[in-house]
Design a protein around this motif. Structure first.
Motif, short mmCIF file in Angstrom:
data_model
loop_
_atom_site.label_atom_id
_atom_site.label_comp_id
_atom_site.label_asym_id
_atom_site.label_seq_id
_atom_site.Cartn_x
_atom_site.Cartn_y
_atom_site.Cartn_z
N UNK A 49 0.73 -1.07 0.08
CA UNK A 49 0.12 0.02 -0.03
C UNK A 49 0.86 1.34 -0.05
N UNK A 50 0.71 2.10 -0.92
CA UNK A 50 1.42 3.31 -1.20
C UNK A 50 0.40 4.67 -0.77
N UNK A 51 0.79 5.40 0.12
CA UNK A 51 -0.01 6.60 0.45
C UNK A 51 0.06 7.59 -0.70
N UNK A 52 -1.09 8.14 -1.13
CA UNK A 52 -1.27 9.09 -2.04
C UNK A 52 -0.31 10.29 -1.81
N UNK A 53 0.46 10.69 -2.76
CA UNK A 53 1.40 11.94 -2.57
C UNK A 53 0.49 13.02 -3.41
N UNK A 85 5.78 7.34 -11.93
CA UNK A 85 5.98 7.64 -10.31
C UNK A 85 6.59 6.63 -9.72
N UNK A 86 5.74 5.26 -9.82
CA UNK A 86 5.99 4.02 -9.24
C UNK A 86 7.28 3.53 -9.65
N UNK A 87 7.90 3.76 -10.97
CA UNK A 87 9.14 3.61 -11.38
C UNK A 87 10.34 4.28 -10.57
N UNK A 88 9.92 5.65 -9.79
CA UNK A 88 10.93 6.16 -9.02
C UNK A 88 10.56 5.90 -7.64
N UNK A 89 9.83 5.14 -7.22
CA UNK A 89 9.46 5.15 -5.72
C UNK A 89 10.25 4.24 -5.07
N UNK A 90 10.90 4.68 -3.99
CA UNK A 90 11.71 3.80 -3.07
C UNK A 90 10.93 2.82 -2.13
N UNK A 91 10.50 1.81 -2.31
CA UNK A 91 9.50 0.97 -1.62
C UNK A 91 9.94 0.59 -0.35
N UNK A 92 11.44 0.27 -0.31
CA UNK A 92 12.02 -0.12 0.95
C UNK A 92 12.11 0.95 1.81
N UNK A 93 12.36 2.20 1.49
CA UNK A 93 12.38 3.47 2.19
C UNK A 93 10.97 3.70 2.73
N UNK A 94 9.90 3.48 2.14
CA UNK A 94 8.65 3.72 2.30
C UNK A 94 8.17 2.71 3.57
N UNK A 95 8.76 1.53 3.55
CA UNK A 95 8.35 0.53 4.35
C UNK A 95 9.11 0.99 5.89
N UNK A 96 9.99 1.71 5.80
CA UNK A 96 10.83 2.04 7.12
C UNK A 96 10.12 3.16 7.69
N UNK A 97 9.57 3.94 6.96
CA UNK A 97 8.60 5.17 7.45
C UNK A 97 7.31 4.76 8.19
N UNK A 98 6.92 3.54 8.17
CA UNK A 98 5.96 3.00 8.88
C UNK A 98 5.74 3.18 10.35
N UNK A 99 4.76 3.82 10.95
CA UNK A 99 4.63 3.97 12.16
C UNK A 99 3.78 3.14 12.89
#
Length: 209
Positions: A49-53, A85-99
């Protein structure tokens, strides 16, 4: 999944890599869209799941006003923007931001959500809600934003305007009646908020649907 007004207008994009032709691959390469990178990530887990920017919101916001005779082509262009946009998304970094929040906090915020939705014409302060549901204001704000992606005031405003959009489509109430129905005492403030969200006034929207 659930949607605030149970009235959902959306787009589902399914990528079937086996159906991509050589011509399509050339177009995607020309636009720097890396489907290989996206597909490699999806092989790691069933979903993500990717939050809408703001960029993603911008891609789809104009679909509310595009003319019907070009909508199909317009959607194709927007999908290409989304893939870029998805091609440039850093999925691993996004996962680390999860609270993460405790079950008690999540359950409490879900109750708060249901309460404000059921009393959408009322306006409650953070402190009033926190006191009523026995949670600290800071924990409530952080957990609500963590679950719903936006602050509670933003969520309520958007929810009100989604109800207004639905009522405008139905066409049975005047703009002033709709404003009152969703908790706007001043119709001018409603018009201003609606224009900010939908890029046109309620009256203009009513004429176009």
């Amino acid at each position: 999944s659930s949607f605030p007004t149970s009235h959902y207008h959306g787009i589902t994009v399914i990528i079937n890599l086996a159906q991509i032709t050589d011509e399509m691959k050339r177009i995607l390469e020309l636009l720097s869209i890396d489907l290989t990178r996206i597909s490699k990530f999806t092989e790691k887990q069933d979903f993500y799941m990717v939050r809408a920017s703001e960029n993603v919101r911008h891609i789809f916001s104009e679909l509310y006003t595009v003319q019907n005779h070009i909508k199909s082509s317009y959607i194709r262009i927007k999908i290409l923007e989304l893939l870029l946009i998805l091609s440039e998304t850093d999925f691993d970094a996004d996962k680390k931001k999860c609270v993460y929040f405790s079950k008690e906090q999540r359950d409490c915020v879900l109750k708060i959500h249901d309460f404000v939705v059921e009393h959408i014409t009322e306006h409650y302060t953070i402190e009033e809600l926190a006191e009523q549901f026995k949670i600290s204001p800071t924990a409530m704000k952080n957990c609500f934003r963590g679950i719903y992606g936006v602050p509670i005031y933003t969520y309520c405003r958007t929810y009100r305007l989604q109800i207004a959009e639905k009522l405008l489509r139905e066409g049975q109430l005047s703009v002033a009646e709709i404003a009152a129905k969703i908790g706007y005492i001043n119709p001018n403030k409603f018009t201003s908020a609606f224009r900010t969200e939908y890029k046109m006034t309620p009256t203009e929207y009513k004429k176009n649907v």
